[in-house]
Design an enzyme around this catalytic site. Structure first.
Site, short mmCIF file in Angstrom:
data_model
loop_
_atom_site.label_atom_id
_atom_site.label_comp_id
_atom_site.label_asym_id
_atom_site.label_seq_id
_atom_site.Cartn_x
_atom_site.Cartn_y
_atom_site.Cartn_z
N LYS A 79 45.73 -11.32 5.71
CA LYS A 79 45.08 -10.01 5.61
C LYS A 79 43.64 -10.18 5.14
CE LYS A 79 46.53 -9.09 0.83
NZ LYS A 79 47.31 -8.23 -0.06
N GLY A 80 42.95 -9.07 5.05
CA GLY A 80 41.62 -9.04 4.46
C GLY A 80 40.62 -9.95 5.16
N ARG A 123 51.63 -17.26 2.36
CA ARG A 123 52.82 -17.64 1.59
C ARG A 123 54.05 -16.81 1.93
NH1 ARG A 123 50.67 -15.44 -4.34
NH2 ARG A 123 49.81 -13.48 -3.55
N VAL A 128 49.14 -21.77 -2.28
CA VAL A 128 48.16 -22.74 -2.77
C VAL A 128 48.45 -23.21 -4.20
CG1 VAL A 128 46.37 -21.79 -1.26
CG2 VAL A 128 46.47 -21.05 -3.65
N ASN A 166 40.19 -19.68 1.41
CA ASN A 166 39.88 -18.26 1.24
C ASN A 166 40.80 -17.57 0.24
OD1 ASN A 166 39.02 -15.42 2.31
ND2 ASN A 166 41.25 -15.51 2.59
N TYR A 209 38.21 -13.53 -13.51
CA TYR A 209 37.79 -13.65 -12.10
C TYR A 209 36.39 -14.25 -11.94
CZ TYR A 209 36.85 -12.39 -7.22
OH TYR A 209 36.52 -12.42 -5.89
N LYS A 250 35.07 -18.14 -10.17
CA LYS A 250 34.20 -18.42 -9.02
C LYS A 250 33.03 -19.33 -9.43
CE LYS A 250 36.60 -16.02 -5.97
NZ LYS A 250 37.37 -16.69 -4.90
N ASP A 268 42.45 -5.20 -0.16
CA ASP A 268 43.43 -5.01 -1.23
C ASP A 268 42.92 -5.50 -2.58
OD1 ASP A 268 45.63 -3.71 -0.26
OD2 ASP A 268 46.62 -5.53 0.47
N ASN A 276 40.24 -5.22 -4.13
CA ASN A 276 39.50 -4.27 -4.97
C ASN A 276 39.93 -2.84 -4.69
OD1 ASN A 276 38.18 -3.67 -2.52
ND2 ASN A 276 36.67 -5.25 -2.89
N1 NAP Z 1 36.82 -8.33 -1.24
C1 NAP Z 1 35.68 -8.66 -1.81
O1 NAP Z 1 34.80 -7.80 -2.05
C2 NAP Z 1 35.39 -10.09 -2.17
C3 NAP Z 1 34.14 -10.36 -2.73
C4 NAP Z 1 33.84 -11.68 -3.06
C5 NAP Z 1 34.77 -12.68 -2.83
N2 NAP Z 1 35.98 -12.37 -2.30
C6 NAP Z 1 36.92 -13.48 -2.10
O2 NAP Z 1 37.35 -13.49 -0.76
C7 NAP Z 1 38.66 -14.06 -0.67
C8 NAP Z 1 39.57 -13.14 0.13
O3 NAP Z 1 39.68 -11.93 -0.56
P1 NAP Z 1 40.07 -10.54 0.12
O4 NAP Z 1 39.11 -9.55 -0.39
O5 NAP Z 1 40.29 -10.70 1.57
O6 NAP Z 1 41.45 -10.26 -0.66
P2 NAP Z 1 42.91 -9.86 -0.17
O7 NAP Z 1 42.87 -8.88 0.95
O8 NAP Z 1 43.64 -9.50 -1.42
O9 NAP Z 1 43.47 -11.24 0.42
C9 NAP Z 1 43.73 -12.31 -0.42
C10 NAP Z 1 44.55 -13.32 0.36
O10 NAP Z 1 44.83 -14.43 -0.50
C11 NAP Z 1 46.24 -14.68 -0.42
N3 NAP Z 1 46.74 -15.36 -1.61
C12 NAP Z 1 46.69 -14.99 -2.90
N4 NAP Z 1 47.31 -15.89 -3.67
C13 NAP Z 1 47.78 -16.86 -2.84
C14 NAP Z 1 48.53 -18.05 -3.02
N5 NAP Z 1 48.95 -18.45 -4.24
N6 NAP Z 1 48.81 -18.81 -1.93
C15 NAP Z 1 48.41 -18.43 -0.70
N7 NAP Z 1 47.74 -17.29 -0.46
C16 NAP Z 1 47.43 -16.53 -1.52
C17 NAP Z 1 46.85 -13.30 -0.22
O11 NAP Z 1 48.20 -13.41 0.23
P3 NAP Z 1 49.33 -12.29 -0.09
O12 NAP Z 1 49.18 -11.23 0.95
O13 NAP Z 1 50.60 -13.07 0.01
O14 NAP Z 1 49.06 -11.78 -1.49
C18 NAP Z 1 45.91 -12.75 0.82
O15 NAP Z 1 46.22 -13.26 2.08
C19 NAP Z 1 39.11 -14.29 -2.13
O16 NAP Z 1 38.90 -15.63 -2.50
C20 NAP Z 1 38.19 -13.37 -2.92
O17 NAP Z 1 38.01 -13.81 -4.25
C21 NAP Z 1 36.32 -11.11 -1.97
#
Ligand code: NAP
Length: 243
Positions: free
Chosen positions: A14-15, A36, A62, A88, A166, A170, A202, A204
């Site tokens: 997702k995401g 996972r 992971v 990611n 958090y 990073k 998801d 945020n």
């Molecule tokens: N959204 C933002 O504004 C933003 C800004 C800066 C950086 N980021 C970074 O971008 C990346 C992706 O974030 P996102 O916004 O797309 O968030 P997201 O929609 O919550 O997606 C996070 C993904 O990571 C997976 N995940 C979490 N823990 C895991 C584990 N132990 N093993 C394998 N997969 C795992 C989740 O799987 P499940 O579905 O199983 O939970 C999901 O697929 C992250 O590293 C985040 O810190 C995001």
């Protein structure tokens, strides 16, 4: 071994991760969808295939040594090598993260996924990346990990709220990326950090202002860097992010 480029994206169900998989797939890559949960993984693979992407599912938590080792075995068997690893998967740890009141367990949990998880997956995949002509590693960081922006006069507007699990996770990931870049300097591997911007996912509660597709763009660019491209850098759409 196929001529097609092979990628693994962690947290691709997702995401932003899903859109990185979709974007690399649209460029003709074969993409391992690291996820996972079997149901969420299967649904993402099906959706990507419907969109014409050569996607395959990779069971991957992971935080779990055995899961990560099995993922490396699966890719070795499926493709024999890896051209790009996009680390990611990430979590915020949720809740209030004021330094004075944080539960230390939250910090440990976030580091286990956002930092140690990246090291665990990277080390398991290095032998496969070593078989690529142009291997790339992208670590999904965030500008909230930028110490320069955190300490600037407009801290909250550029880096978000105080979050002692958090944001430092990073910063730690950025520092870890530099250590890899130094160790791997004499190899073909280029390793960089990406910031996706503030993306509605998801993570945020969908408060972000960018689309996951927009958030995926920098990671896709870094995963497809030409030989001679940068390594040990930190990038967003607008260019270099200060450490
Ligand atoms: N959204 C933002 O504004 C933003 C800004 C800066 C950086 N980021 C970074 O971008 C990346 C992706 O974030 P996102 O916004 O797309 O968030 P997201 O929609 O919550 O997606 C996070 C993904 O990571 C997976 N995940 C979490 N823990 C895991 C584990 N132990 N093993 C394998 N997969 C795992 C989740 O799987 P499940 O579905 O199983 O939970 C999901 O697929 C992250 O590293 C985040 O810190 C995001």
């Amino acid at each position: 071994m196929s001529d097609k480029k092979i990628a693994l994206v962690t947290g691709a169900n997702k995401g932003i991760g899903y859109e990185i998989a979709a974007g690399l797939g649209a460029l003709g890559w074969s993409v391992g969808v690291g996820a996972r949960d079997q149901t969420r993984r299967d649904a993402a693979v099906a959706r990507l295939r419907d969109a014409g992407v050569d996607a395959f599912g990779v069971p991957l938590d992971v935080t779990d040594d055995r899961s990560v080792a099995a993922a490396a075995d699966l890719i070795a068997e499926h493709a024999g090598r890896l051209d790009a690893l996009v680390n990611n998967a990430g979590i915020t740890g949720g809740g209030a993260q004021q330094p004075s009141s944080v539960d230390p367990a939250v910090i440990r949990t976030v580091l286990e996924t956002n930092v140690i998880g990246v090291i665990r997956v990277t080390n398991a995949m290095l032998p496969l990346l070593g078989r690529s002509a142009s291997p790339r590693i992208v670590n999904m960081s965030s500008s909230v990990g930028s110490l320069t922006r955190q300490s600037g006069p407009d801290g909250e507007t550029t880096t978000g709220p105080v979050a002692v699990a958090y944001a430092p996770s990073k910063s730690f990931l950025n520092a870890v990326t530099l250590q890899y870049a130094r160790e791997l300097a004499d190899t073909k591997i280029l390793i960089n950090c990406a910031c996706p911007g503030f993306v509605a996912t998801d993570l945020n509660g969908f408060r972000g202002v960018r689309t996951p597709q927009e958030g995926a763009a920098t990671a896709i660019r870094l995963a497809t860097l030409p030989d001679g491209g940068p390594t040990g850098g930190f990038f967003e759409d607008a260019g270099v992010v200060p450490w």
